[in-house]
Scaffold this active site. Structure first.
Site, PDB file in Angstrom:
ATOM      1  N   TYR A   7      36.312  41.773  39.217  1.00 51.85           N
ATOM      2  CA  TYR A   7      37.830  41.889  39.541  1.00 51.85           C
ATOM      3  C   TYR A   7      38.233  43.411  39.264  1.00 51.85           C
ATOM      4  O   TYR A   7      38.278  43.757  38.219  1.00 51.85           O
ATOM      5  CB  TYR A   7      38.797  40.935  38.981  1.00 51.85           C
ATOM      6  CG  TYR A   7      40.170  40.977  39.179  1.00 51.85           C
ATOM      7  CD1 TYR A   7      40.718  41.735  40.141  1.00 51.85           C
ATOM      8  CD2 TYR A   7      40.984  40.242  38.492  1.00 51.85           C
ATOM      9  CE1 TYR A   7      42.110  41.852  40.139  1.00 51.85           C
ATOM     10  CE2 TYR A   7      42.122  40.149  38.734  1.00 51.85           C
ATOM     11  CZ  TYR A   7      43.121  40.965  39.464  1.00 51.85           C
ATOM     12  OH  TYR A   7      44.303  41.181  39.569  1.00 51.85           O
ATOM     13  N   LYS A  48      36.320  41.630  43.982  1.00 54.50           N
ATOM     14  CA  LYS A  48      38.110  41.366  44.408  1.00 54.50           C
ATOM     15  C   LYS A  48      38.584  42.847  44.263  1.00 54.50           C
ATOM     16  O   LYS A  48      38.526  43.315  43.277  1.00 54.50           O
ATOM     17  CB  LYS A  48      38.638  40.406  43.454  1.00 54.50           C
ATOM     18  CG  LYS A  48      40.097  40.154  43.901  1.00 54.50           C
ATOM     19  CD  LYS A  48      40.846  39.483  42.890  1.00 54.50           C
ATOM     20  CE  LYS A  48      42.276  39.473  43.057  1.00 54.50           C
ATOM     21  NZ  LYS A  48      42.958  38.993  41.772  1.00 54.50           N
TER      22      LYS A  48
END
Length: 310
Positions: A136, A164
């Site tokens: 992330y 992400k």
């Protein structure tokens, strides 16, 4: 189940009772409703799920309840958002035992690691489990950049499979694709650059506002995937005032309030967050009500198609 890294994965909310205890049954209901509306995966205990407001045992309890509610219908990915590597490894192992299908791994909280420390953190967690991992990247929120040097150092870690990308600079999608090709599956992680991410090669979208408008979110990605760019743009432009909320510091309160206005969940949050008040609360309610009153016409529900890679 194996994870098909594509489609719409809402970062689901964790429902809270008035006494600030976790409402597991209502959390399960919220997740079940999202699946019925066509999402292709769920992120349990992400930022919107208030990960860092829970004790370790509460996190395991929430994740276990979500896995139970999903019952294998879609992949369950859980956020790993801890202060240090030992805590991250402990939760990652517990998540695997609880039946999670994958991890969304964040940099260490509070401390901003140097690149070699960040690589060691990610490797430490990856080596401790057999689950596939999505990294992330959100430098505005967490002050740590997962740049291409870090990704290059992780190329040989087989179970780190996705990124992400929540940097507001959409050039990141192209830079990662140029450097690594298809080595890492890309997901758009910031709601108000989601369509740009899809055009630049993202295979899916980790979304916050999907909690309030799931069918529109799914149809946006489906329309893009089938080449109906006019419909995708229509939905995106309708959605954009709300999608901007995902980039604000009060995103959790705003998204949960939107969810409440739409009759899907409660705006209750855990301290130090508190529900929105005053002009800000009125502003968000008005935005949601306007969006609800002007919803675009959608195609009949259908299985989510795979976005076309750029």
């Amino acid at each position: 189940m194996s994870v098909a890294w594509k489609g719409v994965f809402p970062a689901v909310t964790t429902q809270i009772r008035e006494d600030l205890s976790v409402d597991l049954a209502d959390t399960q209901r919220v997740v079940d409703d999202l699946i019925k509306d066509g999402v292709t995966g769920v992120i349990a205990l992400g930022t919107v799920g208030e990960n860092n407001s829970f004790e370790y045992d509460e996190k395991v309890e929430v994740l276990t309840a979500i896995v139970e509610a999903v019952a294998g219908r879609v992949p369950v990915i859980t956020g790993v958002s801890e202060y240090d590597t030992r805590r991250a490894v402990r939760y990652a192992k517990a998540a695997e035992t609880a039946g999670a299908d994958g991890l969304m791994l964040l940099p260490p909280m509070v401390y901003v690691p140097k690149p070699h420390e960040l690589v060691a953190h990610f490797k430490g967690v990856a080596d401790s489990v057999g689950l596939p991992i999505m990294l992330y990247n959100n430098p505005p929120a967490y002050r740590t950049l997962i740049d291409n040097d870090v990704l290059a150092a992780l190329v040989d870690v087989a179970n780190i499979v996705a990124v992400k990308e929540s940097a507001p600079d959409t050039r990141r999608f192209t830079d990662v694709k140029t450097a690594f090709g298809d080595r890492y599956v890309l997901f758009a992680g910031l709601d108000d650059v989601a369509l740009e991410g899809l055009y630049l090669g993202a295979q899916g979208w980790v979304s916050g506002l999907t909690n309030a408008f799931p069918r529109e979110s799914v149809e946006l990605v489906n329309a893009f995937a089938r080449g109906d760019h006019a419909k995708a743009m229509e939905i995106y432009r309708w959605f954009m005032p709300l999608l901007h909320l995902d980039a604000e510091h009060d995103l959790v309160q705003s998204i949960k309030l939107a969810e409440q206005v739409m009759g899907r969940g409660s705006e209750r949050v855990l301290p130090p967050r508190y529900p929105l008040i005053g002009a800000r609360r009125a502003e968000v309610i008005a935005m949601v009500e306007k969006a609800a009153a002007t919803r675009p016409t959608l195609a009949p529900p259908a299985p989510l198609a795979s976005p076309k890679a750029a």
